[in-house]
Design an enzyme around this catalytic site. Sequence first.
Site, PDB file in Angstrom:
ATOM      1  N   ASP A 169     -21.438  54.739   5.606  1.00 62.04           N
ATOM      2  CA  ASP A 169     -20.618  55.255   4.509  1.00 62.04           C
ATOM      3  C   ASP A 169     -20.514  56.775   4.610  1.00 62.04           C
ATOM      4  O   ASP A 169     -20.692  57.491   3.630  1.00 62.04           O
ATOM      5  CB  ASP A 169     -21.239  54.828   3.172  1.00 62.04           C
ATOM      6  CG  ASP A 169     -20.289  55.031   2.007  1.00 62.04           C
ATOM      7  OD1 ASP A 169     -19.070  55.150   2.247  1.00 62.04           O
ATOM      8  OD2 ASP A 169     -20.765  55.073   0.857  1.00 62.04           O
ATOM      9  N   GLY A 176     -21.356  52.395  -8.835  1.00 63.47           N
ATOM     10  CA  GLY A 176     -21.560  51.051  -8.308  1.00 63.47           C
ATOM     11  C   GLY A 176     -22.878  50.918  -7.570  1.00 63.47           C
ATOM     12  O   GLY A 176     -23.450  49.831  -7.469  1.00 63.47           O
ATOM     13  N   GLU A 199     -24.018  58.084 -11.987  1.00 71.28           N
ATOM     14  CA  GLU A 199     -24.099  56.638 -12.081  1.00 71.28           C
ATOM     15  C   GLU A 199     -22.856  56.045 -11.464  1.00 71.28           C
ATOM     16  O   GLU A 199     -21.771  56.602 -11.569  1.00 71.28           O
ATOM     17  CB  GLU A 199     -24.200  56.219 -13.552  1.00 71.28           C
ATOM     18  CG  GLU A 199     -24.401  54.730 -13.731  1.00 71.28           C
ATOM     19  CD  GLU A 199     -24.712  54.359 -15.182  1.00 71.28           C
ATOM     20  OE1 GLU A 199     -24.948  55.266 -15.989  1.00 71.28           O
ATOM     21  OE2 GLU A 199     -24.699  53.169 -15.479  1.00 71.28           O
ATOM     22  N   VAL A 201     -28.587  57.514 -10.607  1.00 73.34           N
ATOM     23  CA  VAL A 201     -29.421  58.513  -9.931  1.00 73.34           C
ATOM     24  C   VAL A 201     -29.996  59.467 -10.967  1.00 73.34           C
ATOM     25  O   VAL A 201     -29.275  59.992 -11.809  1.00 73.34           O
ATOM     26  CB  VAL A 201     -28.614  59.319  -8.901  1.00 73.34           C
ATOM     27  CG1 VAL A 201     -29.534  60.259  -8.132  1.00 73.34           C
ATOM     28  CG2 VAL A 201     -27.899  58.394  -7.941  1.00 73.34           C
ATOM     29  N   LYS A 236     -33.036  57.009  -7.129  1.00 77.20           N
ATOM     30  CA  LYS A 236     -31.877  56.135  -7.245  1.00 77.20           C
ATOM     31  C   LYS A 236     -32.350  54.767  -7.700  1.00 77.20           C
ATOM     32  O   LYS A 236     -33.191  54.152  -7.054  1.00 77.20           O
ATOM     33  CB  LYS A 236     -31.170  56.044  -5.896  1.00 77.20           C
ATOM     34  CG  LYS A 236     -29.951  55.167  -5.915  1.00 77.20           C
ATOM     35  CD  LYS A 236     -29.106  55.370  -4.676  1.00 77.20           C
ATOM     36  CE  LYS A 236     -28.219  56.573  -4.807  1.00 77.20           C
ATOM     37  NZ  LYS A 236     -27.094  56.616  -3.898  1.00 77.20           N
TER      38      LYS A 236
END
Lengths: 247, 592
Positions: free
Chosen positions: B172, B59, B57, B63, B78
């Site tokens: 990312d 931000g 878990e 999941v 998710k």
Amino acid sequence: MPVSVANLSHTGMVRAVNEDYFGYFRIGGLDILIIADGMGGHRGGKVASKIAVDSIREYFETHIKENHPAESMIDESLNTANRMIRDFAAADPGLYGMGATAVLLVIRENRAVFRHLGDCRLYLIRDEKIRRLTRDHTLVQKLLDDGIITLAESLFHPERNIVSKALGGRFYLEFDEPTGNLELINNDRLLMCSDGLFDSMSDEEILEIAKSGDINKCVQALVDEANKRGGNDNITVQIVLYTGDKI
Amino acid sequence: MKCPKCGSENSQDSKFCLSCGEPLTRKTIAVGVIPPQQTEEKLIIGKNYEVVKKLGEGGMGVVYKAVHNLSGQEVAIKMLPPELSQDEGIRTRFINEARLLAKLDHPNIVTLYNFLEEDQKFYLIMQFVKGKTLEDHIREKGKLPVDEAVNIFSQVCDALGYAHELGVIHRDIKPANIMITPDMRVKVMDFGIAKLTGGTKLTATGIAVGTVWYMSPEQIRGAELDARSDLYALGITLYEALTGRVPFNSESDYEVRKSHVEVNPPSPLMHDSSLPQAAETVLLKVLSKNPADRYQNAQEFKKAIESIRTSPLVITPEYQSQGIPTEQIQKKSSNKGIVIALIILILILCGGAVYYFLFHQKMLAPQVNPLRAEQVYIPAGEFTMGSEKGKDDEKPVKKVLLSGYYIDKYEVTNLQYQKCVEAKICGAPQDFLVNKSPSAPVVGVSYNDAKTFCEWAKKRLPTEAEWEKAASQKGKNTEYPWGDEKPDCKRANFVECDLKLKEVGSFVSGASGYGVMDMAGNVAEWVADWYDKNAYLTMNTTNPKGPLTGTYRVVRGGSFKSTSMDLRKSNRMYSSPSERLMTVGFRCARSE
């Protein structure tokens, strides 16, 4: 009364909950105003801003002393709120990571003393001009100050949401020095707000609405205007009108 | 629940391991900071997906691992943070982006099977991948052998090349988003998720640790991103895999951002001179500030990465598998060998050698033995703990009886800590831009690091009570270690001084009644106890050891950034046991 106050908070047009919280208290000859904008998690934001306002009020109620400098009471009350939010977050997994940006203003006679953490702002409206008394503690403001980004880049930067200081974060609060301090003159207006207001309006647009007339109508008009422009965030405004010796 | 670090058993709802302090909820899919797990009833998502367990878990939402109740297929689900799905703008963007992501179908990409909306919540149904993240893999190995890194990174390039051609930018890329299966196949996850979930207000401290390490200069400026931004992030990841460290690290995330924009990365050969020269060429090119100077697409970058493997300078696999010692250490040890050999030779030549050699060894030993940190004996007896004038958590004031014990006169220094790092027992401290002189106190060490060090040195962390007694005046309950006088820059290093970290023992007039130094200011110190603001209400008044469990560990003593309020000897602070702070070090103690 040398000071009159109007305030209003609105959820806005997009968000489901209002995570802003404000307070206005008259305690022992001081006028104390605060806006806290909560953040983090499912319900944390709402809780954090309320803890901030409540614990600051409680601090002043129990610690106020005639000759105690307002500056130190402001710092201590913010430290208390910081600690309180951290303690609550430590005790309840559902509140993990919550925090709040805040602006705190204390008026004693003709002197206004203030501090802020994050992106809640305080403005002075005097002689039909508006002046920002606080500098946002945000990533974007810092990037701008350091010349890494331009003003234009800052307005649409995707990380406008990142604040560098807030209540409930670290165990040390790092304040800007010195404490904000201002001598008030008759008919000064001090306007404090959460970012929901200035994100949709320029300083000059805020001035146009807030510079004259009944302050209750002014706060309503400011909130209405922010909502008209999308109301993307919670909006909270407090306006102080200082009328000096006139009673 | 079994602790992944030390293997000890903990109760099911423990947040941290009671033996070593390791967080217990971290699972294979890392999604930032993971708060404690909550037990929940059987959860069914989208009619058919039965949740088996929560994987993590953060931000980006929660999941879960789930199983399709008809096909038996295992999936990862998710759930986006609910407050995001209530935001109309984010909702629209989510649907548009998720449609694009669902098109990605590649052996090196975690497949997005579906997305659905239920009870105003958004779920992404994804392939479940067995394995570990590259982040964990690097952490376990320190750094990766060149050939292994080449294998992993060329697969990541395949994944990126494919997605980029479809117009999907990852945004990312970092070790935590690269999964490695047991047969060393790579699966890149969370394509475009960063874009889906941006927008809520965050504190800089609330951002998952290390996120800024992999950001491209254009991302920091808030500009439009293209494929070359992903390549930059992958370049940083490769740099970390090969050297065990990221090129830009500093006391603040902000400084890291600034470095990405303004500072050229140090050559990877500076960290490990045994790396092939080609590694430097490739990394410095992909880490160019201007996207036009980098490799222009993933295929080009892949080719360059593979050139590292074919380089004639590649070191042999047998050598790699031992974990590569750095050149520096090798040099040192070989020098030492030569010196010792020379000494022996000379001594033998001098005659009476054996006797003298032994004597000589004895003389030298104390200087290099880090275990011989100077200690002060605190005799058994009662002292007053807490303060009426202090904050609520310092009350009620108690008379506490302690057995005799020894405590380090100074905080553990960089030099002492380094010995433990060289012994491969302690992890390297987090690198902050502070005074790193050998006799400055070590900072950037977590509670867990501090505990490891003290145990290695055959000592332990002092309890909170032991710390406070050592910081006091004998038999008197004063505000500060030296008495009741207000702090000044001769007695202590705090926020009113020059904001620089000082060597240990620099403030002789700030010594406690027992002669223990630096108990107020300079660096704050980890102590053994869990933090509970009400601890004193129920504490044992004979040799108290603090609460049995908690979330934070107590930090004492204030730092060079503290106000005078925090220098009071009874002042209590606290922090997560895994947090590495610029302002917190430690000292050790041992029982009589």
